[in-house]
Design a protein around this motif. Structure first.
Motif, PDB file in Angstrom:
ATOM      1  N   GLU A  95       0.820  -1.202   0.000  1.00  8.27           N
ATOM      2  CA  GLU A  95       0.000   0.000   0.000  1.00  8.27           C
ATOM      3  C   GLU A  95       0.862   1.263   0.000  1.00  8.27           C
ATOM      4  OE1 GLU A  95      -0.588  -2.533   2.294  1.00  8.27           O
ATOM      5  OE2 GLU A  95      -2.066  -3.366   0.912  1.00  8.27           O
ATOM      6  N   GLY A  96       2.181   1.110   0.162  1.00  4.33           N
ATOM      7  CA  GLY A  96       3.077   2.249   0.164  1.00  4.33           C
ATOM      8  C   GLY A  96       3.064   3.051   1.444  1.00  4.33           C
ATOM      9  N   ALA A  97       2.424   2.541   2.500  1.00  4.85           N
ATOM     10  CA  ALA A  97       2.284   3.318   3.724  1.00  4.85           C
ATOM     11  C   ALA A  97       3.403   3.076   4.721  1.00  4.85           C
ATOM     12  CB  ALA A  97       0.934   3.008   4.381  1.00  4.85           C
ATOM     13  N   ARG A  98       4.071   1.924   4.654  1.00  3.21           N
ATOM     14  CA  ARG A  98       5.071   1.565   5.648  1.00  3.21           C
ATOM     15  C   ARG A  98       6.397   1.207   4.981  1.00  3.21           C
ATOM     16  NH1 ARG A  98       4.230   3.113  10.541  1.00  3.21           N
ATOM     17  NH2 ARG A  98       5.132   1.273  11.530  1.00  3.21           N
ATOM     18  N   ALA A  99       7.462   1.524   5.684  1.00  3.97           N
ATOM     19  CA  ALA A  99       8.803   1.157   5.242  1.00  3.97           C
ATOM     20  C   ALA A  99       9.489   0.435   6.389  1.00  3.97           C
ATOM     21  CB  ALA A  99       9.593   2.411   4.849  1.00  3.97           C
ATOM     22  N   TRP A 100      10.593  -0.242   6.096  1.00  3.09           N
ATOM     23  CA  TRP A 100      11.276  -1.007   7.132  1.00  3.09           C
ATOM     24  C   TRP A 100      12.764  -1.111   6.832  1.00  3.09           C
ATOM     25  CZ3 TRP A 100       7.745  -2.698   3.643  1.00  3.09           C
ATOM     26  CH2 TRP A 100       8.193  -3.579   2.648  1.00  3.09           C
ATOM     27  N   ARG A 101      13.525  -1.334   7.880  1.00  5.19           N
ATOM     28  CA  ARG A 101      14.966  -1.520   7.779  1.00  5.19           C
ATOM     29  C   ARG A 101      15.353  -2.689   8.676  1.00  5.19           C
ATOM     30  NH1 ARG A 101      13.677   1.865   4.748  1.00  5.19           N
ATOM     31  NH2 ARG A 101      14.599   3.907   4.300  1.00  5.19           N
ATOM     32  N   TYR A 102      16.414  -3.408   8.298  1.00 11.89           N
ATOM     33  CA  TYR A 102      16.946  -4.477   9.130  1.00 11.89           C
ATOM     34  C   TYR A 102      18.335  -4.086   9.636  1.00 11.89           C
ATOM     35  CZ  TYR A 102      13.258  -7.409   7.257  1.00 11.89           C
ATOM     36  OH  TYR A 102      12.030  -7.919   6.923  1.00 11.89           O
ATOM     37  N   THR A 103      18.590  -4.339  10.915  1.00  8.47           N
ATOM     38  CA  THR A 103      19.924  -4.117  11.472  1.00  8.47           C
ATOM     39  C   THR A 103      20.340  -5.344  12.285  1.00  8.47           C
ATOM     40  OG1 THR A 103      19.056  -3.032  13.462  1.00  8.47           O
ATOM     41  CG2 THR A 103      19.603  -1.621  11.584  1.00  8.47           C
ATOM     42  N   SER A 104      21.630  -5.552  12.386  1.00  2.80           N
ATOM     43  CA  SER A 104      22.159  -6.691  13.125  1.00  2.80           C
ATOM     44  C   SER A 104      22.121  -6.420  14.630  1.00  2.80           C
ATOM     45  CB  SER A 104      23.596  -6.973  12.696  1.00  2.80           C
ATOM     46  OG  SER A 104      24.190  -7.956  13.538  1.00  2.80           O
ATOM     47  N   VAL A 105      21.804  -7.456  15.384  1.00  7.34           N
ATOM     48  CA  VAL A 105      21.919  -7.355  16.845  1.00  7.34           C
ATOM     49  C   VAL A 105      22.928  -8.385  17.357  1.00  7.34           C
ATOM     50  CG1 VAL A 105      19.659  -6.335  17.271  1.00  7.34           C
ATOM     51  CG2 VAL A 105      19.860  -8.803  17.147  1.00  7.34           C
ATOM     52  N   THR A 106      23.842  -8.772  16.485  1.00  9.75           N
ATOM     53  CA  THR A 106      24.951  -9.643  16.890  1.00  9.75           C
ATOM     54  C   THR A 106      26.302  -8.966  16.647  1.00  9.75           C
ATOM     55  OG1 THR A 106      24.971 -10.746  14.727  1.00  9.75           O
ATOM     56  CG2 THR A 106      23.650 -11.757  16.474  1.00  9.75           C
ATOM     57  N   ASP A 107      26.440  -8.235  15.542  1.00  2.00           N
ATOM     58  CA  ASP A 107      27.687  -7.549  15.226  1.00  2.00           C
ATOM     59  C   ASP A 107      27.640  -6.165  15.854  1.00  2.00           C
ATOM     60  OD1 ASP A 107      30.126  -6.930  14.183  1.00  2.00           O
ATOM     61  OD2 ASP A 107      29.372  -6.479  12.169  1.00  2.00           O
ATOM     62  N   CYS A 108      27.790  -6.126  17.167  1.00  2.22           N
ATOM     63  CA  CYS A 108      27.581  -4.896  17.943  1.00  2.22           C
ATOM     64  C   CYS A 108      28.844  -4.526  18.721  1.00  2.22           C
ATOM     65  CB  CYS A 108      26.402  -5.088  18.912  1.00  2.22           C
ATOM     66  SG  CYS A 108      24.860  -5.575  18.093  1.00  2.22           S
ATOM     67  N   THR A 109      28.826  -3.359  19.332  1.00  2.44           N
ATOM     68  CA  THR A 109      29.967  -2.873  20.102  1.00  2.44           C
ATOM     69  C   THR A 109      29.829  -3.274  21.569  1.00  2.44           C
ATOM     70  OG1 THR A 109      30.211  -0.974  18.630  1.00  2.44           O
ATOM     71  CG2 THR A 109      31.269  -0.842  20.785  1.00  2.44           C
ATOM     72  N   LYS A 110      30.843  -3.928  22.090  1.00  5.35           N
ATOM     73  CA  LYS A 110      30.837  -4.304  23.506  1.00  5.35           C
ATOM     74  C   LYS A 110      31.147  -3.070  24.349  1.00  5.35           C
ATOM     75  CE  LYS A 110      32.957  -8.098  24.626  1.00  5.35           C
ATOM     76  NZ  LYS A 110      34.070  -9.047  24.952  1.00  5.35           N
ATOM     77  N   VAL A 111      30.248  -2.744  25.265  1.00  2.35           N
ATOM     78  CA  VAL A 111      30.442  -1.550  26.086  1.00  2.35           C
ATOM     79  C   VAL A 111      30.746  -1.902  27.543  1.00  2.35           C
ATOM     80  CG1 VAL A 111      29.025  -0.088  24.607  1.00  2.35           C
ATOM     81  CG2 VAL A 111      27.951  -1.343  26.481  1.00  2.35           C
ATOM     82  N   ARG A 112      30.527  -3.158  27.931  1.00  2.00           N
ATOM     83  CA  ARG A 112      30.789  -3.533  29.323  1.00  2.00           C
ATOM     84  C   ARG A 112      30.918  -5.044  29.422  1.00  2.00           C
ATOM     85  NH1 ARG A 112      26.418  -2.530  34.179  1.00  2.00           N
ATOM     86  NH2 ARG A 112      27.589  -3.468  35.887  1.00  2.00           N
ATOM     87  N   GLU A 113      31.812  -5.498  30.275  1.00  2.00           N
ATOM     88  CA  GLU A 113      31.975  -6.936  30.517  1.00  2.00           C
ATOM     89  C   GLU A 113      32.504  -7.146  31.936  1.00  2.00           C
ATOM     90  OE1 GLU A 113      33.941 -10.905  28.441  1.00  2.00           O
ATOM     91  OE2 GLU A 113      34.588  -8.905  27.811  1.00  2.00           O
ATOM     92  N   GLU A 114      31.894  -8.084  32.647  1.00  2.00           N
ATOM     93  CA  GLU A 114      32.316  -8.435  34.000  1.00  2.00           C
ATOM     94  C   GLU A 114      32.396  -9.954  34.115  1.00  2.00           C
ATOM     95  OE1 GLU A 114      29.577  -6.740  36.753  1.00  2.00           O
ATOM     96  OE2 GLU A 114      29.956  -4.661  36.117  1.00  2.00           O
TER      97      GLU A 114
END
Length: 245
Positions: A95-114
């Motif tokens: 219908e041309g009303a919606r758009a979408w994007r895909y992004t990775s949630v595995t190739d990410c920046t590590k900001v904290r580790e304990e």
């Protein structure tokens, strides 16, 4: 900062978003290889019938061959195996009303580790239009927070969706928004694999419909099924109230 890949993929054969991350209908990951169950209309069975003594006659053999072409059924009982996104973005649905994007949630920046008492890892996964996800893993359980373009962070309270079992987020986030103008998402879909039964039972691959405005929250938890992807998009695009209001 270092890259990290701690989030495990969903089991093969799970329908849905890559990993089973969302399935592209008019708007989502596309079809994958299918497994076809045998049926009474299987053409191999009809060819076996043509091996009967009468089929040696030229006329009957020709008729049998013609009938086979006319009666050829479409494959039935197919099961999609781990559909994958056909593209990283799209400009609109049918219908041309919606758009979408895909992004990775595995190739990410590590900001904290304990690693003192219990291993803990925290990642930042950038999304479109200034949005990002903060994903943490502690004792095999994932938590997610949405970071808006102004830097405000809102936890999604995923621990309230289960009874404390192990959990993991899928490999891909689907961001959805109006197709007009510069893309600015107002909704998000995530795969959320939740262990609800003791090992060795596999986790249940839910899809979460998440609204981003006025405040990020989960609006629906969609169970696996043939319409899981369509339902998750419908709920994301017309969100309604938060689950935990």
């Amino acid at each position: 900062m270092a890259k990290a890949h701690f989030l495990p993929p969903a089991r093969s054969g799970t329908p849905g978003l890559r990993d089973g991350e969302p399935v592209r209908g008019p708007a989502g990951p596309g079809p994958a290889a299918a497994v076809t169950a045998p049926s009474p209309g299987n053409p191999r069975l009809r060819r076996a019938a043509c091996a009967a003594p009468l089929c040696v006659l030229a006329a009957l053999a020709a008729a049998c061959s013609a009938g086979e072409k006319q009666d050829e059924p479409e494959a039935r009982g197919s099961v999609a195996a781990n559909p994958q996104p056909a593209a990283s973005e799209n400009t609109g649905d049918e219908e041309g009303a919606r758009a979408w994007r895909y992004t990775s949630v595995t190739d990410c920046t590590k900001v904290r580790e304990e690693n003192e008492e219990m291993p803990y890892v925290e990642l930042r996964c950038d999304g479109p239009a200034g949005y990002a996800l903060r994903i943490s893993d502690s004792d095999g359980r994932n938590a997610v927070a949405v970071i808006d373009p102004q830097g405000e962070e809102t936890p999604l309270e995923l621990s309230r969706l289960g009874s404390g079992g192990f959990s993991s987020v899928g490999q891909t986030a689907e961001w959805r928004g109006p197709s007009a103008g510069a893309f600015t998402p107002d909704a998000l879909i995530l795969r959320y694999n939740l262990s609800e039964s003791p090992y060795p039972e596999p986790p249940v691959p839910y899809l979460l419909a998440i609204r981003l405005q006025p405040e990020p929250c989960v609006v629906a938890k969609i169970a696996p099924g043939p319409a899981q992807n369509a339902v998750s998009r419908r709920r994301a695009d017309d969100p309604g109230a938060c689950l935990f209001d």
